[in-house]
Motif scaffolding. Structure first.
Motif, PDB file in Angstrom:
ATOM      1  N   LEU A  57       0.825  -1.210   0.000  1.00  0.00           N
ATOM      2  CA  LEU A  57       0.000   0.000   0.000  1.00  0.00           C
ATOM      3  C   LEU A  57       0.858   1.259   0.000  1.00  0.00           C
ATOM      4  O   LEU A  57       0.530   2.252  -0.664  1.00  0.00           O
ATOM      5  CB  LEU A  57      -0.935   0.001   1.212  1.00  0.00           C
ATOM      6  N   LYS A  58       1.954   1.226   0.753  1.00  0.00           N
ATOM      7  CA  LYS A  58       2.847   2.385   0.795  1.00  0.00           C
ATOM      8  C   LYS A  58       3.358   2.726  -0.607  1.00  0.00           C
ATOM      9  O   LYS A  58       3.328   3.903  -1.019  1.00  0.00           O
ATOM     10  CB  LYS A  58       4.024   2.100   1.726  1.00  0.00           C
ATOM     11  N   PHE A  59       3.813   1.715  -1.348  1.00  0.00           N
ATOM     12  CA  PHE A  59       4.364   1.968  -2.686  1.00  0.00           C
ATOM     13  C   PHE A  59       3.267   2.300  -3.693  1.00  0.00           C
ATOM     14  O   PHE A  59       3.496   3.077  -4.619  1.00  0.00           O
ATOM     15  CB  PHE A  59       5.206   0.785  -3.133  1.00  0.00           C
ATOM     16  N   MET A  60       2.069   1.753  -3.509  1.00  0.00           N
ATOM     17  CA  MET A  60       0.943   2.150  -4.360  1.00  0.00           C
ATOM     18  C   MET A  60       0.627   3.623  -4.143  1.00  0.00           C
ATOM     19  O   MET A  60       0.370   4.376  -5.086  1.00  0.00           O
ATOM     20  CB  MET A  60      -0.289   1.285  -4.044  1.00  0.00           C
ATOM     21  N   ASN A  63       3.570   5.716  -5.715  1.00  0.00           N
ATOM     22  CA  ASN A  63       3.657   5.676  -7.173  1.00  0.00           C
ATOM     23  C   ASN A  63       2.390   6.173  -7.869  1.00  0.00           C
ATOM     24  O   ASN A  63       2.469   6.837  -8.902  1.00  0.00           O
ATOM     25  CB  ASN A  63       3.961   4.245  -7.628  1.00  0.00           C
ATOM     26  N   ASP A  64       1.231   5.852  -7.302  1.00  0.00           N
ATOM     27  CA  ASP A  64      -0.034   6.194  -7.961  1.00  0.00           C
ATOM     28  C   ASP A  64      -0.606   7.538  -7.521  1.00  0.00           C
ATOM     29  O   ASP A  64      -1.259   8.229  -8.304  1.00  0.00           O
ATOM     30  CB  ASP A  64      -1.082   5.103  -7.703  1.00  0.00           C
ATOM     31  N   TRP A 106      -6.267   8.227   3.183  1.00  0.00           N
ATOM     32  CA  TRP A 106      -6.465   8.298   1.728  1.00  0.00           C
ATOM     33  C   TRP A 106      -6.332   6.918   1.067  1.00  0.00           C
ATOM     34  O   TRP A 106      -6.545   6.786  -0.124  1.00  0.00           O
ATOM     35  CB  TRP A 106      -5.488   9.284   1.095  1.00  0.00           C
ATOM     36  N   ILE A 107      -5.985   5.906   1.850  1.00  0.00           N
ATOM     37  CA  ILE A 107      -5.966   4.538   1.323  1.00  0.00           C
ATOM     38  C   ILE A 107      -7.400   4.030   1.264  1.00  0.00           C
ATOM     39  O   ILE A 107      -8.079   3.928   2.288  1.00  0.00           O
ATOM     40  CB  ILE A 107      -5.107   3.612   2.208  1.00  0.00           C
TER      41      ILE A 107
END
Length: 202
Positions: A57-60, A63-64, A106-107
């Motif tokens: 989730l951190k990298f999503m 990156n997104d 915001w996740i």
């Protein structure tokens, strides 16, 4: 700019030897439920489940969404039918728990589902992935302090919190005992463990 919630959220701050009353906002968590002490295999499996999804989730997010953050420390809710098991005797077989890792608001549910799917597709799929859920915890007013040392030494601190400080403030316990682990207890010497101890009150 990478956000470190340990530095930006007052609810992650506590002082050793001092009981403080704080208002904790509702927060979102990855959660796995189980029972027994922290040495239980199910507890270890829960830890091995939440971290891969948390980092995915951190990298999503980075990156997104262009929002980077430090993965917060592991946390756990602990409870039992008889509160005394935490302050006298430490009968760990009677403990119940929820292992948790905070995720930013915001996740979304869609991001969570996508992250779980990514982790599930990996060769070393966490065995407890089917037990993982995304939930919100709203604790509100709490009493908390910082404990330095082994988990086995928490009993006297919790006894003072539960039986002295909380009643003296005209408060009563309402929710589950909450711990936040600022140290990785798998790698840190017991005497150097830093643990935030929290109790919701009304």
């Amino acid at each position: 700019m990478k956000i470190d919630f340990k530095k930006t959220l007052p609810s992650y701050k506590a002082r050793r030897g001092v009981f403080e009353v704080v208002d904790v906002p509702a927060m979102q968590y990855l959660m796995v439920d189980g029972g027994g002490g922290p040495e239980a295999e199910s507890f270890k499996r829960a830890i091995e489940t939440v971290y891969p999804v948390a980092y995915t989730l951190k990298f999503m997010s980075k990156n997104d969404l262009g929002k980077d953050y430090v993965v917060p420390p592991m946390e756990a809710l602990w409870w039992a039918e008889d509160w005394s098991v935490f302050t006298t005797g430490y009968d760990r077989s009677r403990w119940e728990w929820s292992v948790m890792l905070m995720t930013p608001d915001w996740i979304t549910r869609e991001m969570f589902d996508a992250a779980v799917e990514k982790v599930a597709a990996k060769k070393n799929r966490p065995p407890g992935l089917d037990e993982l859920r995304l939930g919100t915890l709203a604790e509100g007013r709490c009493v908390q302090t910082l404990h330095l040392g082994p988990f086995a030494d928490e009993g006297p601190v919790l006894k003072r919190m539960h039986e002295q400080f909380i009643p003296e403030q005209g408060l009563k316990m309402t929710g589950k005992h909450h711990e936040i682990y600022f140290s990785d207890f798998r790698k840190t010497a017991p005497e150097k463990l830093r643990t935030l101890l929290r109790q919701p009150v009304a």
